[in-house]
Scaffold this motif. Structure first.
Motif, mmCIF file in Angstrom:
data_model
loop_
_atom_site.group_PDB
_atom_site.id
_atom_site.type_symbol
_atom_site.label_atom_id
_atom_site.label_comp_id
_atom_site.label_asym_id
_atom_site.label_seq_id
_atom_site.Cartn_x
_atom_site.Cartn_y
_atom_site.Cartn_z
ATOM 1 N N PRO A 133 35.235 5.617 -8.233
ATOM 2 C CA PRO A 133 35.815 4.816 -9.307
ATOM 3 C C PRO A 133 34.754 4.053 -10.106
ATOM 4 N N VAL A 134 35.035 3.839 -11.384
ATOM 5 C CA VAL A 134 34.157 3.016 -12.212
ATOM 6 C C VAL A 134 34.080 1.623 -11.595
ATOM 7 N N GLY A 135 32.873 1.119 -11.473
ATOM 8 C CA GLY A 135 32.655 -0.183 -10.863
ATOM 9 C C GLY A 135 32.323 -0.116 -9.378
ATOM 10 N N SER A 136 32.495 1.034 -8.759
ATOM 11 C CA SER A 136 32.264 1.141 -7.319
ATOM 12 C C SER A 136 30.773 1.286 -7.015
ATOM 13 N N GLU A 137 30.406 0.878 -5.791
ATOM 14 C CA GLU A 137 29.038 1.027 -5.309
ATOM 15 C C GLU A 137 28.920 2.367 -4.586
ATOM 16 N N VAL A 138 27.821 3.076 -4.852
ATOM 17 C CA VAL A 138 27.592 4.386 -4.237
ATOM 18 C C VAL A 138 26.182 4.425 -3.655
ATOM 19 N N LEU A 139 25.949 5.412 -2.811
ATOM 20 C CA LEU A 139 24.609 5.699 -2.317
ATOM 21 C C LEU A 139 24.138 6.975 -2.994
ATOM 22 N N GLN A 140 22.995 6.912 -3.672
ATOM 23 C CA GLN A 140 22.417 8.085 -4.323
ATOM 24 C C GLN A 140 21.488 8.782 -3.326
ATOM 25 N N ARG A 141 21.814 10.016 -2.993
ATOM 26 C CA ARG A 141 21.009 10.775 -2.041
ATOM 27 C C ARG A 141 20.468 12.015 -2.766
ATOM 28 N N LEU A 142 19.195 11.970 -3.124
ATOM 29 C CA LEU A 142 18.578 13.056 -3.878
ATOM 30 C C LEU A 142 18.273 14.241 -2.963
ATOM 31 N N ASP A 143 18.377 15.464 -3.505
ATOM 32 C CA ASP A 143 17.847 16.639 -2.810
ATOM 33 C C ASP A 143 16.331 16.540 -2.947
ATOM 34 N N TRP A 144 15.709 15.831 -1.998
ATOM 35 C CA TRP A 144 14.306 15.453 -2.150
ATOM 36 C C TRP A 144 13.362 16.646 -2.069
ATOM 37 N N ASP A 145 13.631 17.602 -1.209
ATOM 38 C CA ASP A 145 12.740 18.747 -1.092
ATOM 39 C C ASP A 145 12.646 19.488 -2.422
ATOM 40 N N ARG A 146 13.791 19.689 -3.077
ATOM 41 C CA ARG A 146 13.796 20.377 -4.382
ATOM 42 C C ARG A 146 13.048 19.561 -5.422
ATOM 43 N N ARG A 147 13.350 18.250 -5.507
ATOM 44 C CA ARG A 147 12.683 17.402 -6.502
ATOM 45 C C ARG A 147 11.170 17.360 -6.265
ATOM 46 N N HIS A 148 10.766 17.230 -5.005
ATOM 47 C CA HIS A 148 9.337 17.115 -4.729
ATOM 48 C C HIS A 148 8.600 18.389 -5.138
ATOM 49 N N ARG A 149 9.243 19.530 -4.963
ATOM 50 C CA ARG A 149 8.621 20.780 -5.417
ATOM 51 C C ARG A 149 8.520 20.794 -6.936
ATOM 52 N N HIS A 150 9.526 20.269 -7.633
ATOM 53 C CA HIS A 150 9.426 20.140 -9.093
ATOM 54 C C HIS A 150 8.228 19.268 -9.467
ATOM 55 N N MET A 151 8.038 18.165 -8.747
ATOM 56 C CA MET A 151 6.925 17.257 -9.027
ATOM 57 C C MET A 151 5.585 17.947 -8.816
ATOM 58 N N ARG A 152 5.465 18.694 -7.729
ATOM 59 C CA ARG A 152 4.213 19.400 -7.441
ATOM 60 C C ARG A 152 3.912 20.433 -8.528
ATOM 61 N N ILE A 153 4.927 21.191 -8.907
ATOM 62 C CA ILE A 153 4.718 22.232 -9.919
ATOM 63 C C ILE A 153 4.436 21.615 -11.280
ATOM 64 N N HIS A 154 5.143 20.550 -11.630
ATOM 65 C CA HIS A 154 4.937 19.926 -12.938
ATOM 66 C C HIS A 154 3.501 19.426 -13.079
ATOM 67 N N THR A 155 2.995 18.773 -12.029
ATOM 68 C CA THR A 155 1.614 18.297 -12.083
ATOM 69 C C THR A 155 0.638 19.464 -12.130
ATOM 70 N N ALA A 156 0.926 20.536 -11.387
ATOM 71 C CA ALA A 156 0.065 21.717 -11.419
ATOM 72 C C ALA A 156 0.016 22.332 -12.823
ATOM 73 N N LEU A 157 1.138 22.298 -13.545
ATOM 74 C CA LEU A 157 1.151 22.843 -14.903
ATOM 75 C C LEU A 157 0.282 22.013 -15.839
ATOM 76 N N HIS A 158 0.244 20.702 -15.632
ATOM 77 C CA HIS A 158 -0.673 19.880 -16.438
ATOM 78 C C HIS A 158 -2.115 20.327 -16.196
ATOM 79 N N LEU A 159 -2.446 20.608 -14.927
ATOM 80 C CA LEU A 159 -3.800 21.079 -14.625
ATOM 81 C C LEU A 159 -4.049 22.472 -15.190
ATOM 82 N N LEU A 160 -3.014 23.309 -15.219
ATOM 83 C CA LEU A 160 -3.167 24.639 -15.811
ATOM 84 C C LEU A 160 -3.560 24.525 -17.284
ATOM 85 N N SER A 161 -3.017 23.508 -17.974
ATOM 86 C CA SER A 161 -3.365 23.310 -19.383
ATOM 87 C C SER A 161 -4.784 22.769 -19.542
ATOM 88 N N VAL A 162 -5.391 22.330 -18.431
ATOM 89 C CA VAL A 162 -6.788 21.912 -18.455
ATOM 90 C C VAL A 162 -7.702 23.127 -18.317
#
Length: 241
Positions: A83-112
């Motif tokens: 419901p609007v106004g309710s408190e929730v716990l946000q639980r990220l799919d951390w393994d997926r996100r962390h792989r996105h972070m690793r790849i995103h930073t690697a792509l910055h280095l690829l542009s180097v």
């Protein structure tokens, strides 16, 4: 609709935090006051995960940008919403996100290691790619891969700084991408820096999430370099672990 505070820009490692529901969208999405979930943008996919609250839970398939700065969490299937106004716990799919972070930073280095204009890019949890304005294929792909991994093992710090829209306009050389303009219009632009001082190797506008240092990326492998049009070539990289 109210602007969502983007917690992932304050700390990309937030992955389990409380939140408060401030709106539902007509399509069945959930908007939180502050979000650890990154919305699709800049070639990086929207985050997935789960919302939990007293008496219920909701699987989040992806996250997108809504109106007026809202971040919308999109359920995997039609389900009862907190419901609007309710408190929730946000639980990220951390393994997926962390792989996105690793790849995103690697792509910055690829542009180097390939210092050419970038005409496109995309990220998944398994691989990333950049399209370069590259009329001729590189002669030694193995040398590029070695140079990329050499930057990674230096364990260079990854940090951010902010400049004004006017400062970015006065320094167009900071922008490497031809097809995607950096996030601006709010009066300030986030720059992602890799390395510091004399060891700085990259500085460019980016709204995505990144690891704290390049060593966290781990070894990468370059795939086939594909011709995409008269002058464009696509370079794909894969995480090796």
């Amino acid at each position: 609709m109210t602007t969502t505070r983007a917690l992932f820009t304050e700390n990309a490692y937030h992955n389990l935090l409380p939140g408060r529901v401030i709106a539902h969208t007509p399509e069945g999405g959930v908007v939180l006051e502050a979000s650890v979930f990154y919305p699709t943008g800049g070639g990086q996919p929207g985050d997935s995960g789960r919302l939990e609250w007293q008496g219920g839970a909701l699987e989040i398939a992806t996250t997108v940008k809504g109106e007026a700065g809202a971040i919308v969490l999109v359920p995997g299937e039609p389900s009862p919403l907190p419901p609007v106004g309710s408190e929730v716990l946000q639980r990220l799919d951390w393994d997926r996100r962390h792989r996105h972070m690793r790849i995103h930073t690697a792509l910055h280095l690829l542009s180097v290691v390939i210092p050419l204009p970038v005409s496109g890019g995309a990220i998944t949890a398994e691989k990333g790619r950049l399209d370069f304005d590259m009329p001729d294929a590189p002669q030694d792909k193995d040398a590029l891969q070695a140079a990329l991994n050499a930057l990674i093992v230096q364990d260079l710090p990854v940090s951010e700084t902010w400049i004004t829209d006017a400062e970015l306009a006065a320094n167009p050389g900071l922008v490497k991408t031809m097809s995607v303009m950096p996030p601006s219009g709010a009066g300030h632009v986030r720059l992602v820096r890799i390395g510091v001082g004399e060891q700085q190797v990259d500085l460019q506008p980016c709204g995505g999430t990144h690891v704290a240092s390049t060593g966290e990326i781990g070894p990468v492998r370059l795939g086939k370099i594909e011709k995409k049009g008269r002058q464009n070539r696509r370079v794909t990289l894969f995480l090796e672990a």
